[in-house]
Design a protein around this motif. Structure first.
Motif, PDB file in Angstrom:
ATOM      1  N   LYS A  29      -8.570   3.577  13.820  1.00 22.47           N
ATOM      2  CA  LYS A  29      -8.136   2.359  14.515  1.00 22.47           C
ATOM      3  C   LYS A  29      -6.674   2.048  14.226  1.00 22.47           C
ATOM      4  CE  LYS A  29     -11.488  -0.598  13.431  1.00 22.47           C
ATOM      5  NZ  LYS A  29     -12.254  -1.836  13.370  1.00 22.47           N
ATOM      6  N   ASN A  30      -6.183   2.540  13.078  1.00 27.22           N
ATOM      7  CA  ASN A  30      -4.795   2.306  12.690  1.00 27.22           C
ATOM      8  C   ASN A  30      -3.899   3.502  13.011  1.00 27.22           C
ATOM      9  OD1 ASN A  30      -4.470  -0.400  11.261  1.00 27.22           O
ATOM     10  ND2 ASN A  30      -6.360   0.398  10.383  1.00 27.22           N
ATOM     11  N   GLY A  31      -4.401   4.411  13.865  1.00 31.77           N
ATOM     12  CA  GLY A  31      -3.577   5.511  14.331  1.00 31.77           C
ATOM     13  C   GLY A  31      -3.464   6.705  13.399  1.00 31.77           C
ATOM     14  N   HIS A  39      -6.961  15.255   4.011  1.00 29.11           N
ATOM     15  CA  HIS A  39      -5.871  15.699   3.134  1.00 29.11           C
ATOM     16  C   HIS A  39      -5.789  14.803   1.894  1.00 29.11           C
ATOM     17  CE1 HIS A  39      -2.165  17.862   2.270  1.00 29.11           C
ATOM     18  NE2 HIS A  39      -1.587  16.695   2.019  1.00 29.11           N
ATOM     19  N   VAL A  40      -5.902  13.505   2.097  1.00 28.84           N
ATOM     20  CA  VAL A  40      -5.862  12.549   0.992  1.00 28.84           C
ATOM     21  C   VAL A  40      -7.072  12.749   0.074  1.00 28.84           C
ATOM     22  CG1 VAL A  40      -6.027  10.088   0.423  1.00 28.84           C
ATOM     23  CG2 VAL A  40      -4.448  10.854   2.205  1.00 28.84           C
ATOM     24  N   LEU A 103      -9.690   5.532  -4.581  1.00 29.76           N
ATOM     25  CA  LEU A 103      -9.842   6.137  -3.255  1.00 29.76           C
ATOM     26  C   LEU A 103      -9.588   5.098  -2.170  1.00 29.76           C
ATOM     27  CD1 LEU A 103     -10.577   8.525  -1.425  1.00 29.76           C
ATOM     28  CD2 LEU A 103     -12.990   7.883  -1.707  1.00 29.76           C
ATOM     29  N   GLU A 104     -10.120   3.900  -2.342  1.00 23.26           N
ATOM     30  CA  GLU A 104      -9.910   2.840  -1.360  1.00 23.26           C
ATOM     31  C   GLU A 104      -8.442   2.443  -1.272  1.00 23.26           C
ATOM     32  OE1 GLU A 104     -12.730  -0.216  -2.355  1.00 23.26           O
ATOM     33  OE2 GLU A 104     -14.402   1.001  -1.660  1.00 23.26           O
ATOM     34  N   LYS A 105      -7.734   2.481  -2.376  1.00 27.31           N
ATOM     35  CA  LYS A 105      -6.302   2.170  -2.370  1.00 27.31           C
ATOM     36  C   LYS A 105      -5.547   3.218  -1.554  1.00 27.31           C
ATOM     37  CE  LYS A 105      -2.551   0.021  -3.700  1.00 27.31           C
ATOM     38  NZ  LYS A 105      -2.220  -1.286  -3.167  1.00 27.31           N
ATOM     39  N   LEU A 106      -5.903   4.487  -1.733  1.00 30.13           N
ATOM     40  CA  LEU A 106      -5.276   5.549  -0.946  1.00 30.13           C
ATOM     41  C   LEU A 106      -5.549   5.359   0.539  1.00 30.13           C
ATOM     42  CD1 LEU A 106      -6.136   8.612  -3.221  1.00 30.13           C
ATOM     43  CD2 LEU A 106      -3.942   7.406  -3.064  1.00 30.13           C
ATOM     44  N   ILE A 107      -6.779   4.990   0.873  1.00 29.60           N
ATOM     45  CA  ILE A 107      -7.158   4.753   2.266  1.00 29.60           C
ATOM     46  C   ILE A 107      -6.392   3.550   2.824  1.00 29.60           C
ATOM     47  CG2 ILE A 107      -9.079   4.054   3.764  1.00 29.60           C
ATOM     48  CD1 ILE A 107     -10.867   5.791   1.830  1.00 29.60           C
ATOM     49  N   ASP A 108      -6.266   2.495   2.035  1.00 26.25           N
ATOM     50  CA  ASP A 108      -5.487   1.325   2.459  1.00 26.25           C
ATOM     51  C   ASP A 108      -4.053   1.720   2.786  1.00 26.25           C
ATOM     52  OD1 ASP A 108      -7.592  -0.422   2.149  1.00 26.25           O
ATOM     53  OD2 ASP A 108      -6.845  -1.328   0.295  1.00 26.25           O
ATOM     54  N   GLU A 109      -3.450   2.500   1.900  1.00 27.92           N
ATOM     55  CA  GLU A 109      -2.064   2.904   2.106  1.00 27.92           C
ATOM     56  C   GLU A 109      -1.932   3.760   3.364  1.00 27.92           C
ATOM     57  OE1 GLU A 109      -0.910   4.788  -1.562  1.00 27.92           O
ATOM     58  OE2 GLU A 109      -0.812   2.880  -2.625  1.00 27.92           O
ATOM     59  N   LEU A 110      -2.876   4.645   3.584  1.00 23.99           N
ATOM     60  CA  LEU A 110      -2.862   5.488   4.786  1.00 23.99           C
ATOM     61  C   LEU A 110      -3.003   4.619   6.035  1.00 23.99           C
ATOM     62  CD1 LEU A 110      -2.709   8.452   5.708  1.00 23.99           C
ATOM     63  CD2 LEU A 110      -5.197   8.550   5.525  1.00 23.99           C
ATOM     64  N   ALA A 111      -3.922   3.672   5.999  1.00 27.53           N
ATOM     65  CA  ALA A 111      -4.151   2.782   7.145  1.00 27.53           C
ATOM     66  C   ALA A 111      -2.929   1.926   7.450  1.00 27.53           C
ATOM     67  CB  ALA A 111      -5.359   1.890   6.885  1.00 27.53           C
ATOM     68  N   LYS A 112      -2.173   1.579   6.429  1.00 25.85           N
ATOM     69  CA  LYS A 112      -0.994   0.733   6.623  1.00 25.85           C
ATOM     70  C   LYS A 112       0.237   1.523   7.045  1.00 25.85           C
ATOM     71  CE  LYS A 112      -2.627  -2.872   3.575  1.00 25.85           C
ATOM     72  NZ  LYS A 112      -2.582  -3.468   2.245  1.00 25.85           N
ATOM     73  N   ARG A 114       1.709   4.181   5.456  1.00 28.38           N
ATOM     74  CA  ARG A 114       2.550   4.753   4.405  1.00 28.38           C
ATOM     75  C   ARG A 114       2.628   6.267   4.572  1.00 28.38           C
ATOM     76  NH1 ARG A 114       2.150   3.715  -2.093  1.00 28.38           N
ATOM     77  NH2 ARG A 114       4.390   3.773  -2.386  1.00 28.38           N
ATOM     78  N   LYS A 115       3.759   6.848   4.217  1.00 26.25           N
ATOM     79  CA  LYS A 115       3.952   8.294   4.341  1.00 26.25           C
ATOM     80  C   LYS A 115       3.082   9.034   3.333  1.00 26.25           C
ATOM     81  CE  LYS A 115       8.577   8.059   6.139  1.00 26.25           C
ATOM     82  NZ  LYS A 115       9.898   8.595   6.168  1.00 26.25           N
ATOM     83  N   LEU A 116       2.566  10.196   3.768  1.00 21.64           N
ATOM     84  CA  LEU A 116       1.683  10.991   2.912  1.00 21.64           C
ATOM     85  C   LEU A 116       2.332  11.348   1.585  1.00 21.64           C
ATOM     86  CD1 LEU A 116      -0.266  13.418   5.269  1.00 21.64           C
ATOM     87  CD2 LEU A 116      -1.209  11.679   3.760  1.00 21.64           C
ATOM     88  N   GLU A 117       3.630  11.643   1.574  1.00 26.81           N
ATOM     89  CA  GLU A 117       4.311  12.012   0.326  1.00 26.81           C
ATOM     90  C   GLU A 117       4.178  10.895  -0.714  1.00 26.81           C
ATOM     91  OE1 GLU A 117       6.359  11.932   3.387  1.00 26.81           O
ATOM     92  OE2 GLU A 117       5.381  13.856   3.757  1.00 26.81           O
ATOM     93  N   LYS A 118       4.252   9.664  -0.262  1.00 27.44           N
ATOM     94  CA  LYS A 118       4.134   8.529  -1.184  1.00 27.44           C
ATOM     95  C   LYS A 118       2.680   8.299  -1.584  1.00 27.44           C
ATOM     96  CE  LYS A 118       8.278   6.055   0.038  1.00 27.44           C
ATOM     97  NZ  LYS A 118       9.026   5.811  -1.161  1.00 27.44           N
TER      98      LYS A 118
END
Length: 124
Positions: A29-31, A39-40, A103-112, A114-118
Motif C-alpha cells: 500500500k506504501n509502494g 530482502h529486508v 523486524l517491525e521497525k525495519l518494516i516501518d522504515e521500509l513502509a515510510k 527509507r532507502k534500503l542501505e539505511k
C-alpha cells in the motif's frame, strides 16, 4: 512501557504466517515491493525466499521463526520506538519480543520510504 513475560509468550506463540500478509499488504500500500520486503527479512534473519516460504507453509510460531534464524550482527543497531516500546530498552530475557519489534521497525522504515542501505544498517 515494560515487556512482561506474558506479553513475550503471547508474541512467541503467534504464527508468523498469519502476520506475514499484514506486513506485506502494508508495504505494498506504501509502494514497496515483495522483493524489497524479502530482502529486508533475509538481511535480518538469514532466511532466503525458499526457507521463508517453507516457514510460512509450516505455520511456525515467532519463537521458532527467530530461534532458527541467523540474526544479522548489525541487528543491535536497530533502535527506536515501535508500538510504544523502545527497542533498545527491551530486556534480553524477552528476546523473541525484541526481535519481533526489530523486524517491525525495519518494516516501518521500509513502509515510510527509507532507502534500503539505511534500513539494512550498511556501514559507510
Amino acid at each position: 512501557m515494560k515487556v512482561t513475560p506474558e506479553k513475550n509468550e503471547k508474541v512467541a506463540h503467534m504464527v508468523f504466517a498469519s502476520i506475514y500478509p499484514l506486513y506485506l499488504n502494508r508495504l505494498e500500500k506504501n509502494g514497496r515491493t515483495k522483493e524489497e520486503f524479502h530482502h529486508v527479512i533475509e538481511w535480518f534473519t538469514g532466511y532466503d525466499q525458499k526457507a521463508l516460504q517453507t516457514l510460512i507453509d509450516e505455520k511456525v510460531t515467532f519463537r521458532t521463526f527467530f530461534q532458527n534464524a541467523k540474526i544479522h550482527p548489525n541487528a543491535h543497531m536497530i533502535k527506536g520506538v515501535v508500538c510504544g516500546y523502545r527497542i533498545e530498552d527491551i530486556e534480553d530475557e524477552f528476546e523473541v519480543y525484541k526481535q519481533c519489534r526489530q523486524l517491525e521497525k525495519l518494516i516501518d522504515e521500509l513502509a515510510k520510504g527509507r532507502k534500503l542501505e539505511k534500513i539494512l544498517r550498511t556501514p559507510k
